[in-house]
Design an enzyme around this catalytic site. Structure first.
Site: not given
Ligand code: PLP
Length: 380
Positions: A73, A152, A180, A200, A202, A324
């Site tokens: 991603g 996300n 996501q 992405s 994973h 973060c």
């Protein structure tokens, strides 16, 4: 699943699906030929590459030649933003959203310094972008707009189709980070009207370190990596066939089971929240139109990190919504953007369930939360 661990951090990464691993294995051990070579030994690799590209294209409603394999991603997002500088070259403006992943935010600021003016779309208290706000800030000088499909941290799904229609009215191009969302909600690039889309593996039970960027035919991006002629000369480097095969198998499986998985995750979410409600623990759920199984919960007066560590000791893996990243204890840019009261923001955790989670898992998660919030871990 590891013994005695309840994994509920699927938005961070997912377990590789067993069937996906089986699909990948031959390309790691036996069919290891370089797909660019002309001899017969390389043919299975070449064929697998072609099939995987078509399978992924079918899953998102694109053409195979519009799929470009990347390392994930982050790379896809970087490519979409930085590769766009020569796109629509008479225009310079870039618009993104304040709750994007840092792969987008930092890519945007990295080109802003070369005189590509950058504007941010704000979000409401639920993390939703407003089409009206985009209408106010978009102009004929806008080159590119990038808005994520689903956030996300809080799971809010954005009105991508409506945003895209507006973007195209102004002659700009539209990218969405669907990292996501993909494999969890239906995605069709034609229906959504997006020009570029990041994915992405994973995040949908595929292997780590592999992803793709959908680039609509006719969109001319700068090459991401120069070298050989792989990926149509746009992203050079020997293809990671096993991972590409794994990504295609994982996406196909998730897309096939989309409704079943959604139903399962919604049932688990309902049970978890019902248990918390019955216990009298005080919390709010952040976001709106959330991704199935993603719960951002804020417990006022608590500290998200302390909750995470207490839950970890009880064998439950969740993440904090207030940091973060793992090295920072700041309130995240997402929770700031939705203007969550500080006392709630500090006590935020993200539970992200996957299709392997069970009723017994969510019962244990809820009981553990009740236990730690009733114990004295508040106020630090
Ligand atoms: N975009 C979003 C919305 C994400 O959630 C993530 C990862 O958490 C990324 C991009 C980066 O993806 P990757 O880990 O494949 O580089």
């Amino acid at each position: 699943m590891k013994k005695n661990i309840i994994y509920a951090d699927n938005a961070a990464t997912t377990k590789l699906d067993d069937e996906v691993f089986c699909a990948m294995k031959p390309y790691l051990l036996e069919e290891y030929g370089n797909a660019s070579q002309p001899y017969s030994f390389a043919r299975p690799a070449k064929k697998a590459l072609k099939t995987a590209r078509k399978d992924i294209a079918d899953c998102i409603g694109s053409k195979p030649e519009e799929i470009y394999f990347t390392s994930g991603g982050t790379e896809s997002d970087n490519w979409a933003i930085k590769g766009s500088v020569t796109l629509n070259s008479e225009k310079r403006g870039i618009i993104t959203c304040e709750i994007e992943h840092h792969a987008i935010l930092n890519s945007c600021t990295s080109i802003e310094r070369f005189n590509y003016p950058l504007l941010y779309l704000s979000v409401d208290n639920y993390g939703e972008v407003s089409v009206q706000h985009l209408e106010k800030i978009i102009s004929k000088d806008t080159k590119l707009v990038s808005v994520m499909m689903a956030n996300n941290e809080i799971g809010t799904i954005q009105p991508i189709k409506e945003l895209g229609t507006l973007v195209h009215r102004f002659g700009a191009k539209f990218h969405t980070d669907a990292v996501q969302a993909l494999g969890h909600v239906r995605v069709n690039v034609e229906e959504l009207g997006v020009d570029m889309l990041s994915g992405s593996a994973h995040k949908f039970n595929g292997p780590k370190g592999i992803g793709f960027l959908y680039i609509k035919n006719g969109i001319i991006l700068d090459a991401y990596a120069n070298g050989g002629s792989q990926e149509n000369g746009m992203r050079a480097g020997t293809e990671n066939i096993a991972s590409i095969v794994g990504m295609a198998a994982a996406l196909k499986k998730n897309c096939l089971n989309l409704d079943k998985n959604k139903q399962h995750l919604e049932m688990l979410t309902y049970l978890l929240l019902e248990k918390l409600d019955q216990s009298g623990v005080i919390y709010i759920r952040n976001g709106i139109h959330q991704l199935p199984g993603l719960l951002s919960l804020s417990f006022p007066g608590f500290n998200g990190e302390a909750l995470l560590h207490r839950l970890d000791l009880m064998g439950v893996c969740v993440s904090t919504g207030s940091a973060c990243n793992s090295k920072s204890t700041q309130i995240s840019h997402v929770l700031k953007a939705i203007k969550l009261d500080h006392c709630y923001a500090e006590g935020t955790i993200r539970i992200s369930l996957g299709y392997e989670n069970t009723i017994s898992d969510v019962t244990k998660i809820a009981n553990s939360i009740i236990k730690v919030t009733q114990a004295d871990c508040s106020g630090y």
